[in-house]
Scaffold this motif. Structure first.
Motif, PDB file in Angstrom:
ATOM      1  N   ARG A 291       2.597   1.802  -3.369  1.00 47.86           N
ATOM      2  CA  ARG A 291       1.707   2.359  -4.401  1.00 47.86           C
ATOM      3  C   ARG A 291       1.479   3.850  -4.184  1.00 47.86           C
ATOM      4  O   ARG A 291       1.448   4.640  -5.139  1.00 47.86           O
ATOM      5  CB  ARG A 291       0.374   1.604  -4.386  1.00 47.86           C
ATOM      6  N   ARG A 292       1.313   4.258  -2.909  1.00 47.56           N
ATOM      7  CA  ARG A 292       1.101   5.674  -2.616  1.00 47.56           C
ATOM      8  C   ARG A 292       2.350   6.499  -2.960  1.00 47.56           C
ATOM      9  O   ARG A 292       2.236   7.576  -3.564  1.00 47.56           O
ATOM     10  CB  ARG A 292       0.738   5.838  -1.136  1.00 47.56           C
ATOM     11  N   ASN A 293       3.518   6.019  -2.574  1.00 47.61           N
ATOM     12  CA  ASN A 293       4.754   6.779  -2.770  1.00 47.61           C
ATOM     13  C   ASN A 293       5.321   6.648  -4.183  1.00 47.61           C
ATOM     14  O   ASN A 293       6.092   7.490  -4.624  1.00 47.61           O
ATOM     15  CB  ASN A 293       5.820   6.330  -1.771  1.00 47.61           C
TER      16      ASN A 293
ATOM     17  N   ASP B 296       0.833  -1.203   0.000  1.00 46.71           N
ATOM     18  CA  ASP B 296       0.000   0.000   0.000  1.00 46.71           C
ATOM     19  C   ASP B 296       0.873   1.261   0.000  1.00 46.71           C
ATOM     20  O   ASP B 296       0.614   2.216  -0.745  1.00 46.71           O
ATOM     21  CB  ASP B 296      -0.916   0.028   1.220  1.00 46.71           C
ATOM     22  N   ARG B 297       1.884   1.266   0.844  1.00 49.28           N
ATOM     23  CA  ARG B 297       2.768   2.436   0.941  1.00 49.28           C
ATOM     24  C   ARG B 297       3.538   2.631  -0.361  1.00 49.28           C
ATOM     25  O   ARG B 297       3.751   3.766  -0.806  1.00 49.28           O
ATOM     26  CB  ARG B 297       3.728   2.280   2.126  1.00 49.28           C
TER      27      ARG B 297
END
Length: 623
Positions: A444-446, A441-442
């Motif tokens: 994909r966000r970053n 998840d992190r």
């Protein structure tokens, strides 16, 4: 000195170059103090007459026929002897170069030493080697006997010249001889009293010098060291058996077992052939103990009291004397025996090969037979040990090559940290919190994975310069990135730490844990720390797991010293900084870093391009 009916006891080793008269001197001591069995002198005298040779006092000691035939001592001979003041075991050690292993065996258990030098031949290479070995083995008291003074006409000038030479050499290696005595073993001069042939000598006789040696403090006064020899099961009891090397343990004591760091209380002490179970046991006793709860204990573990534990480490420095058929080699693995511990160890580096004659030092990749060296040793498992100066029993080891004992050494932790604090977890009743946000998840966000780029290298290699430049480039490209720099961290998080080996290790432990947390938050964390110890970097890798990337910012000491951006090398060379990596403290280069960047060979822009290429390949952007 005596205390009631209890007499002092001392172990004395006699060493020296072959044919300098050690055995003769010892034999004469026994003869002149009436310490020999009745008829012994007459039997030796008759034997010498049959062989057509003058009376040989050395034969009073030599127990092997081979020694009589060759005229040399092959094995160590131990004989009880009593003066008016105390009891002795006199150890007559071999002087020939080929039998140095036996000489070391004799010196290893000695409380004091007599170094014998031939007045006619003077100080020989082997004399210096034996003097250095006495220092290496930690024999605390030494007296020199200049023997065969009758062969130089009892010349004071000759004696004075030898005394100056041997005192100068011994003092240069840190040994201060109590006395230097002119003697004649064959003629009996200055063995038990003054000599009419040497009225110019005002000092003690040999026996007086022996009686002047100090009795060492008993091992019971030292911290407890109880190396486990084995674990036996009787009925429902598990008995931990071994020999107490130092200190005292009592029923009810809380013991700390190293290197597992488990604590437990002594339930009982089991002794063989004892009328009742003892309540305490002390150094020198072989006992068994039972514990009030079951913990994992095995051969080689060391029990101590919590207040004075041994060192825990997987790397240490050592002074070694090499006796193997094949040279000691950098990178080779040997089997080490220390107390009851056996472990495979690798020679990480040969720091100095020492010429025992002139004390010159040189670097080298090998140590030849009968040579002395300072080396760094790395174990595959955590070891419990002591520095030799603090406890000889748990600070002395041997190295085995194949099936042969090939070297002996003593432990020094100079420049290295006790790792006990880094591997001991004190908190209990704790549970890790599981996050709902995954690493994916992190990422994909970053737009990229998180991780730790661990820059390691000497001061002046360019770690901070490249870390800041890499951070700028990555930030401009949209990466979530942050630099943890050594000096900056010491202003806050690690402001309470100094620069001792232990504080340096704790500094890196804290940074490694913080960097791992930041990486799990999705950041690319760049650390710029010398981090000189492999074990500390390994712990940082363990904290971050597969997200850890070791980057070796490589430059030799000469290049770094020429740069010296903070003036630290200049201060270190001037002695203003005591523990400075690369000068007075070790740096352990990475074995297999994920990336090496040679700043001595490449300009800054080329180094930066190399780093960026690695990041872009490893931390693939996802958007």
């Amino acid at each position: 000195m005596t205390n009631g009916n209890i007499r002092d006891f001392l172990k004395i080793v006699f060493v020296g170059h072959v044919d300098h008269g050690k055995s003769t001197l010892v034999g004469r001591i026994f003869h002149d103090t009436d310490s020999l069995p009745e008829g012994k002198v007459e039997s030796i005298r008759r034997m010498c007459e049959r062989r057509g040779m003058p009376m040989e006092y050395a034969f009073l000691l030599d127990a092997l026929q081979a020694e009589r035939d060759q005229g040399i001592t092959i094995d160590t001979t131990q004989i009880w002897f009593k003066s008016a003041r105390r009891d002795y075991v006199i150890i007559d050690a071999p002087g020939h170069k080929e039998f140095l292993k036996n000489m070391i065996t004799g010196a290893a258990s000695a409380d004091a030493a007599i170094l014998v030098i031939d007045a006619k031949e003077g100080v020989q290479e082997q004399s210096r080697r034996h003097g250095y070995l006495l220092h290496l083995m930690g024999v605390p008291q030494v007296t020199v006997c200049v023997n065969k003074m009758d062969l130089v006409g009892y010349s004071q000038d000759r004696f004075d010249a030898i005394e100056r030479e041997i005192r100068g050499y011994l003092q240069s290696i840190g040994v201060s001889p109590d006395h230097v005595i002119p003697v004649s073993g064959r003629e009996g001069d200055l063995i038990v009293g003054p000599s009419a042939s040497m009225p110019w000598y005002p000092g003690p006789s040999v026996v007086d010098a022996l009686d002047g040696f100090r009795v060492p403090a008993p091992a019971t006064d030292q911290p407890l060291r109880f190396p486990v020899q084995d674990v036996y099961k009787f009925d429902d009891r598990r008995i931990i058996a071994g020999r107490i090397e130092s200190g005292t343990l009592r029923v009810g004591d809380t013991l700390l077992f190293s290197p597992t760091n488990k604590t437990v209380r002594v339930k009982s002490i089991e002794a063989w052939n004892a009328p009742a179970p003892p309540m305490k046991a002390s150094a020198g006793q072989s006992v068994g103990i039972t514990l009030d709860e079951q913990i994992f204990v095995e051969r080689g573990h060391v029990a101590s009291h919590e207040s004075h534990p041994p060192i825990e480490t997987d790397v240490f420095r050592a002074h070694v004397f090499w006796l193997g058929r094949e040279p000691l080699k950098t990178g080779k693995t040997y089997r080490m025996k220390l107390a009851n511990t056996e472990a495979p160890v690798t020679v990480q580096s040969i720091d100095n090969v020492i010429d025992t004659g002139d004390l010159s030092q040189r670097a080298g990749a090998t140590v030849e037979r009968n040579a002395v060296a300072e080396i760094t040793v790395r174990s595959r498992k955590m070891l419990a040990l002591d520095e030799f100066r603090d406890n000889q029993k748990t600070g002395r080891f041997v190295l085995i090559d194949g099936y042969d004992i090939s070297g002996g050494g003593i432990v020094s932790m100079e420049g290295y940290a006790d790792q006990r604090q880094m591997i001991t977890r004190r908190a209990s009743n704790i549970t890790q919190v599981m996050h709902d946000i995954t690493d994916a998840d992190r990422a994909r966000r970053n737009g990229h994975k998180g991780g730790v780029l661990w820059f390691t290298g000497l001061s002046g290699a360019g770690k901070s310069t490249l870390a800041v430049a890499t951070e700028r480039r990555l930030f401009d490209l949209g990466y979530q990135v942050y630099v943890l720099d050594g000096d900056n961290v010491r202003f806050g998080l690690n402001a309470d730490l100094g620069f001792s080996p232990e504080d340096r290790a704790e500094n890196i432990r804290r940074v490694g844990e913080v960097a791992a947390l930041m990486a799990r938050a999705g950041l690319i964390v760049i650390t710029a720390f010398i981090s000189p110890y492999r074990s500390d970097r390994d712990r940082a890798r363990q904290a971050a797991g597969h997200d850890f990337h070791e980057i070796f910012i490589q430059a030799d000491v000469a290049t770094c010293e020429a740069r010296d951006p903070k003036g630290l090398y200049q201060k270190a060379r001037a002695g203003e900084i005591k523990e400075f990596t690369g000068v007075s403290a070790p740096y352990e280069a990475p074995d297999a870093p994920e990336l090496s960047v040679d700043t001595a060979a490449l300009p800054v822009d080329a180094c930066l391009d190399k780093l960026m290429a690695y990041v872009e390949e490893t931390f693939t952007r996802t958007r």
